[in-house]
Write a protein that holds these residues in place. Structure first.
Motif, short mmCIF file in Angstrom:
data_model
loop_
_atom_site.label_atom_id
_atom_site.label_comp_id
_atom_site.label_asym_id
_atom_site.label_seq_id
_atom_site.Cartn_x
_atom_site.Cartn_y
_atom_site.Cartn_z
N ALA A 82 0.87 -1.20 -0.15
CA ALA A 82 0.15 -0.03 0.03
C ALA A 82 0.68 1.21 -0.07
O ALA A 82 0.38 2.11 -0.55
CB ALA A 82 -0.74 0.05 1.18
N LYS A 83 2.15 1.11 0.88
CA LYS A 83 2.91 2.24 0.80
C LYS A 83 3.67 2.56 -0.69
O LYS A 83 3.66 3.59 -1.08
CB LYS A 83 3.77 2.21 1.83
N ALA A 84 3.84 1.44 -1.28
CA ALA A 84 4.71 1.55 -2.48
C ALA A 84 3.67 2.32 -3.54
O ALA A 84 4.02 2.72 -4.26
CB ALA A 84 5.12 0.02 -2.90
N LEU A 85 2.31 1.70 -3.55
CA LEU A 85 1.44 2.08 -4.23
C LEU A 85 1.16 3.55 -4.19
O LEU A 85 0.66 4.33 -5.21
CB LEU A 85 0.04 1.42 -4.13
N SER A 86 1.26 4.18 -2.99
CA SER A 86 1.25 5.67 -2.91
C SER A 86 2.19 6.50 -3.08
O SER A 86 2.30 7.63 -2.99
CB SER A 86 0.46 5.94 -1.50
N SER A 87 3.44 5.85 -3.33
CA SER A 87 4.83 6.56 -3.60
C SER A 87 4.82 7.09 -4.85
O SER A 87 4.25 6.70 -5.74
CB SER A 87 6.06 5.53 -3.33
N PRO A 88 5.44 8.15 -4.96
CA PRO A 88 5.99 8.97 -6.04
C PRO A 88 6.40 8.05 -7.06
O PRO A 88 7.62 7.44 -6.75
CB PRO A 88 6.52 10.22 -5.96
N GLY A 89 6.30 7.82 -8.40
CA GLY A 89 7.15 7.14 -9.39
C GLY A 89 7.02 5.47 -9.31
O GLY A 89 7.56 5.10 -10.13
N HIS A 90 5.98 5.06 -8.69
CA HIS A 90 5.64 3.64 -8.54
C HIS A 90 5.30 3.24 -10.17
O HIS A 90 4.57 4.02 -10.63
CB HIS A 90 4.86 3.14 -7.42
N ARG A 92 13.76 -7.23 -5.78
CA ARG A 92 14.54 -6.10 -6.18
C ARG A 92 14.63 -6.27 -7.68
O ARG A 92 14.76 -6.99 -8.41
CB ARG A 92 16.08 -6.00 -5.74
N VAL A 93 14.52 -4.86 -8.38
CA VAL A 93 14.59 -4.70 -9.79
C VAL A 93 15.69 -3.96 -10.00
O VAL A 93 16.05 -2.89 -9.41
CB VAL A 93 13.51 -4.04 -10.30
N GLU A 94 16.68 -4.31 -10.65
CA GLU A 94 17.91 -3.82 -11.05
C GLU A 94 18.09 -3.08 -12.52
O GLU A 94 17.26 -3.45 -13.39
CB GLU A 94 19.10 -4.49 -10.62
N SER A 95 19.14 -2.36 -12.73
CA SER A 95 19.19 -1.93 -14.23
C SER A 95 19.73 -3.05 -14.99
O SER A 95 20.29 -3.94 -14.65
CB SER A 95 20.47 -0.89 -13.98
N GLY A 96 19.17 -3.20 -16.21
CA GLY A 96 19.54 -4.03 -17.14
C GLY A 96 18.38 -5.46 -17.27
O GLY A 96 18.28 -6.05 -17.97
N THR A 102 8.92 0.09 -7.31
CA THR A 102 9.11 1.44 -6.51
C THR A 102 10.20 2.21 -7.21
O THR A 102 11.27 1.45 -7.85
CB THR A 102 9.33 1.42 -5.11
N SER A 103 10.46 3.47 -7.05
CA SER A 103 11.57 4.33 -7.68
C SER A 103 12.90 3.88 -7.14
O SER A 103 13.73 4.04 -8.04
CB SER A 103 11.32 5.80 -7.74
N ASN A 104 13.01 3.24 -6.13
CA ASN A 104 14.25 3.03 -5.64
C ASN A 104 14.68 1.48 -5.83
O ASN A 104 15.62 1.00 -5.52
CB ASN A 104 14.40 3.16 -4.12
N GLY A 105 13.97 0.53 -6.55
CA GLY A 105 14.33 -0.76 -7.11
C GLY A 105 13.39 -1.86 -6.36
O GLY A 105 13.56 -3.00 -6.62
N ASP A 106 12.96 -1.26 -5.02
CA ASP A 106 12.06 -2.44 -4.27
C ASP A 106 10.79 -2.62 -5.11
O ASP A 106 10.24 -1.80 -5.72
CB ASP A 106 11.90 -1.95 -2.94
N ALA A 107 10.28 -3.98 -5.02
CA ALA A 107 9.28 -4.23 -5.89
C ALA A 107 8.58 -5.39 -4.96
O ALA A 107 9.10 -6.11 -4.13
CB ALA A 107 9.76 -4.96 -7.23
N GLN A 155 4.24 -13.63 -17.60
CA GLN A 155 5.35 -12.66 -17.94
C GLN A 155 4.97 -11.37 -17.84
O GLN A 155 3.84 -11.10 -18.00
CB GLN A 155 6.23 -13.12 -18.89
N ALA A 156 5.76 -10.24 -17.76
CA ALA A 156 5.63 -8.87 -17.82
C ALA A 156 6.74 -8.27 -18.27
O ALA A 156 7.78 -8.58 -17.81
CB ALA A 156 5.14 -8.38 -16.64
N GLY A 157 6.77 -7.39 -19.20
CA GLY A 157 8.03 -6.30 -19.50
C GLY A 157 8.10 -5.34 -18.47
O GLY A 157 7.14 -5.17 -17.71
N LEU A 158 9.49 -4.96 -18.31
CA LEU A 158 9.57 -4.05 -17.26
C LEU A 158 10.10 -2.60 -17.88
O LEU A 158 10.51 -2.67 -18.80
CB LEU A 158 10.94 -4.71 -16.10
N PRO A 159 9.60 -1.69 -16.97
CA PRO A 159 9.97 -0.38 -17.72
C PRO A 159 11.59 -0.09 -17.48
O PRO A 159 12.19 -0.94 -16.60
CB PRO A 159 9.54 0.91 -16.73
#
Length: 128
Positions: free
Chosen positions: A19-27, A93-97, A46-51, A121-125
């Motif tokens: 719920a907190k992640a869904l209300s965070s900017p940039g999620h 965690r979601v990382e670059s690449g 989330t914008s910091n890589g937590d998922a 499956q799902a594509g990632l931004p």
């Protein structure tokens, strides 16, 4: 008993963390879909890589099988976690690449590389 209590504590915290992640900017939210297009789970990023993986229609597996979450990272599958036969919300965690998330059903204990068809499956931004 300690592991059971730790898992209970984590289980109680994760819904509020989502719920907190869904209300965070940039999620971002991505839907993991089966090959037929059915929604299986969603991932809240989330914008910091937590998922958080939030199952929506996963059926329980037999005792000798487990769901395993993967990322496609620079063209190679990388395990993000062994989720169990009937997973709840899972932190990862979601990382670059990383360009995609995938879910498979594997032998209990997990495997170093996928051995079964991708269930969803799902594509990632793109992450900078």
């Amino acid at each position: 008993d300690v592991n059971h209590l730790q898992n209970q504590a984590i289980g109680n915290v994760l819904p509020s963390a989502v719920a907190k992640a869904l209300s965070s900017p940039g999620h971002r939210v991505v839907q993991l879909r089966s090959p037929s297009g059915r929604d299986i789970a969603r991932a809240v990023l989330t914008s910091n890589g937590d998922a958080y993986l939030v199952p929506t229609s996963l059926h329980g597996l037999g005792a000798n099988r487990t769901y395993q979450l993967w990322a496609l990272s620079r063209g190679e599958p990388v395990s993000l976690g062994v989720l169990g036969a009937s997973p709840g919300i899972t932190l990862f965690r979601v990382e670059s690449g990383m360009s995609a998330l995938m879910l498979t059903a594997e032998p209990q204990g997990g495997v170093p590389a996928p051995t079964s068809p991708v269930l969803a499956q799902a594509g990632l931004p793109t992450i900078d």
